[in-house]
Design a protein around this motif. Structure first.
Motif, mmCIF file in Angstrom:
data_model
loop_
_atom_site.group_PDB
_atom_site.id
_atom_site.type_symbol
_atom_site.label_atom_id
_atom_site.label_comp_id
_atom_site.label_asym_id
_atom_site.label_seq_id
_atom_site.Cartn_x
_atom_site.Cartn_y
_atom_site.Cartn_z
ATOM 1 N N UNK A 40 0.854 -1.184 0.000
ATOM 2 C CA UNK A 40 0.000 0.000 0.000
ATOM 3 C C UNK A 40 0.893 1.239 0.000
ATOM 4 N N UNK A 41 0.300 2.367 -0.268
ATOM 5 C CA UNK A 41 1.056 3.618 -0.404
ATOM 6 C C UNK A 41 1.847 3.952 0.866
ATOM 7 N N UNK A 42 1.224 3.754 2.009
ATOM 8 C CA UNK A 42 1.895 4.088 3.275
ATOM 9 C C UNK A 42 3.153 3.249 3.481
ATOM 10 N N UNK A 43 3.071 1.949 3.203
ATOM 11 C CA UNK A 43 4.243 1.087 3.358
ATOM 12 C C UNK A 43 5.325 1.473 2.354
ATOM 13 N N UNK A 44 4.942 1.704 1.123
ATOM 14 C CA UNK A 44 5.919 2.107 0.106
ATOM 15 C C UNK A 44 6.636 3.385 0.530
ATOM 16 N N UNK A 45 5.899 4.333 1.075
ATOM 17 C CA UNK A 45 6.508 5.596 1.526
ATOM 18 C C UNK A 45 7.455 5.374 2.700
ATOM 19 N N UNK A 46 7.103 4.464 3.605
ATOM 20 C CA UNK A 46 8.005 4.162 4.736
ATOM 21 C C UNK A 46 9.300 3.529 4.241
ATOM 22 N N UNK A 47 9.200 2.680 3.225
ATOM 23 C CA UNK A 47 10.398 2.049 2.646
ATOM 24 C C UNK A 47 11.283 3.107 1.997
ATOM 25 N N UNK A 48 10.686 4.005 1.242
ATOM 26 C CA UNK A 48 11.443 5.089 0.606
ATOM 27 C C UNK A 48 12.165 5.911 1.672
ATOM 28 N N UNK A 49 11.460 6.248 2.728
ATOM 29 C CA UNK A 49 12.060 7.044 3.806
ATOM 30 C C UNK A 49 13.207 6.281 4.474
ATOM 31 N N UNK A 50 13.012 4.981 4.706
ATOM 32 C CA UNK A 50 14.049 4.173 5.342
ATOM 33 C C UNK A 50 15.340 4.204 4.523
ATOM 34 N N UNK A 51 15.204 4.117 3.208
ATOM 35 C CA UNK A 51 16.385 4.117 2.337
ATOM 36 C C UNK A 51 16.761 5.516 1.858
ATOM 37 N N UNK A 52 16.262 6.535 2.514
ATOM 38 C CA UNK A 52 16.631 7.926 2.236
ATOM 39 C C UNK A 52 16.521 8.287 0.756
ATOM 40 N N UNK A 53 15.472 7.790 0.109
ATOM 41 C CA UNK A 53 15.229 8.141 -1.283
ATOM 42 C C UNK A 53 16.080 7.408 -2.307
ATOM 43 N N UNK A 54 16.847 6.402 -1.888
ATOM 44 C CA UNK A 54 17.627 5.608 -2.856
ATOM 45 C C UNK A 54 16.711 4.825 -3.792
ATOM 46 N N UNK A 55 15.474 4.672 -3.399
ATOM 47 C CA UNK A 55 14.444 3.987 -4.180
ATOM 48 C C UNK A 55 13.195 4.850 -4.071
ATOM 49 N N UNK A 56 12.346 4.795 -5.088
ATOM 50 C CA UNK A 56 11.133 5.611 -5.017
ATOM 51 C C UNK A 56 9.885 4.725 -5.014
ATOM 52 N N UNK A 57 8.753 5.341 -4.710
ATOM 53 C CA UNK A 57 7.491 4.610 -4.608
ATOM 54 C C UNK A 57 7.169 3.884 -5.904
ATOM 55 N N UNK A 58 7.429 4.514 -7.019
ATOM 56 C CA UNK A 58 7.152 3.908 -8.324
ATOM 57 C C UNK A 58 7.958 2.618 -8.495
ATOM 58 N N UNK A 59 9.216 2.622 -8.122
ATOM 59 C CA UNK A 59 10.061 1.431 -8.235
ATOM 60 C C UNK A 59 9.574 0.305 -7.324
ATOM 61 N N UNK A 60 9.002 0.668 -6.193
ATOM 62 C CA UNK A 60 8.507 -0.336 -5.251
ATOM 63 C C UNK A 60 7.174 -0.912 -5.719
ATOM 64 N N UNK A 61 6.306 -0.071 -6.239
ATOM 65 C CA UNK A 61 4.970 -0.531 -6.606
ATOM 66 C C UNK A 61 4.879 -1.095 -8.025
ATOM 67 N N UNK A 62 5.848 -0.803 -8.861
ATOM 68 C CA UNK A 62 5.857 -1.315 -10.232
ATOM 69 C C UNK A 62 7.249 -1.845 -10.561
ATOM 70 N N UNK A 63 7.746 -2.827 -9.795
ATOM 71 C CA UNK A 63 9.133 -3.289 -9.925
ATOM 72 C C UNK A 63 9.474 -3.892 -11.283
ATOM 73 N N UNK A 64 8.494 -4.520 -11.944
ATOM 74 C CA UNK A 64 8.787 -5.169 -13.223
ATOM 75 C C UNK A 64 9.276 -4.174 -14.272
ATOM 76 N N UNK A 65 8.935 -2.931 -14.136
ATOM 77 C CA UNK A 65 9.384 -1.896 -15.067
ATOM 78 C C UNK A 65 10.892 -1.619 -14.890
ATOM 79 N N UNK A 66 11.433 -1.964 -13.732
ATOM 80 C CA UNK A 66 12.811 -1.613 -13.381
ATOM 81 C C UNK A 66 13.721 -2.805 -13.155
ATOM 82 N N UNK A 67 13.271 -4.006 -13.453
ATOM 83 C CA UNK A 67 14.034 -5.224 -13.173
ATOM 84 C C UNK A 67 15.469 -5.172 -13.690
#
Length: 72
Positions: A40-67
Motif C-alpha cells: 500500500x502507499x503508506x508502506x511504500x513511503x516508509x520504505x522510501x524514507x528508510x532508504x533515504x530516497x535511494x528507491x522511489x514509490x514507483x520502483x517499489x509498486x511497479x518493480x517489473x518496469x525496473x528489473x
C-alpha cells in the motif's frame, strides 16, 4: 533483480531488519520483492524514507518496469 531487493542488499539490510523498521511483516516484504504483492502507499513511503530516497514509490509498486535497470 527487483529494485527493492537490490537496494536492500546494497545497504546490507536483512528482510527482518527492514520489516521491523517499516512496521511490516517479513513475509509481506518478501512477496513485494518477488512481485507477488503490491505494497500500500503508506508502506511504500516508509520504505522510501528508510532508504533515504535511494528507491522511489514507483520502483517499489511497479518493480517489473525496473528489473534490468542499474540506476539503483
Amino acid at each position: 533483480m527487483c529494485p527493492l531487493k537490490k537496494v536492500r542488499l546494497k545497504n546490507k539490510v536483512t528482510l527482518e531488519r527492514l520489516a521491523e523498521a517499516v512496521d511490516s511483516d517479513v513475509g509481506n516484504l518478501s512477496r513485494i520483492e518477488r512481485g507477488i504483492q503490491t505494497p500500500n502507499k503508506a508502506l511504500a513511503e516508509r520504505i522510501v524514507k528508510y532508504f533515504n530516497g535511494e528507491i522511489n514509490v514507483f520502483q517499489i509498486t511497479w518493480p517489473e518496469k525496473f528489473i534490468n535497470n542499474d540506476h539503483i
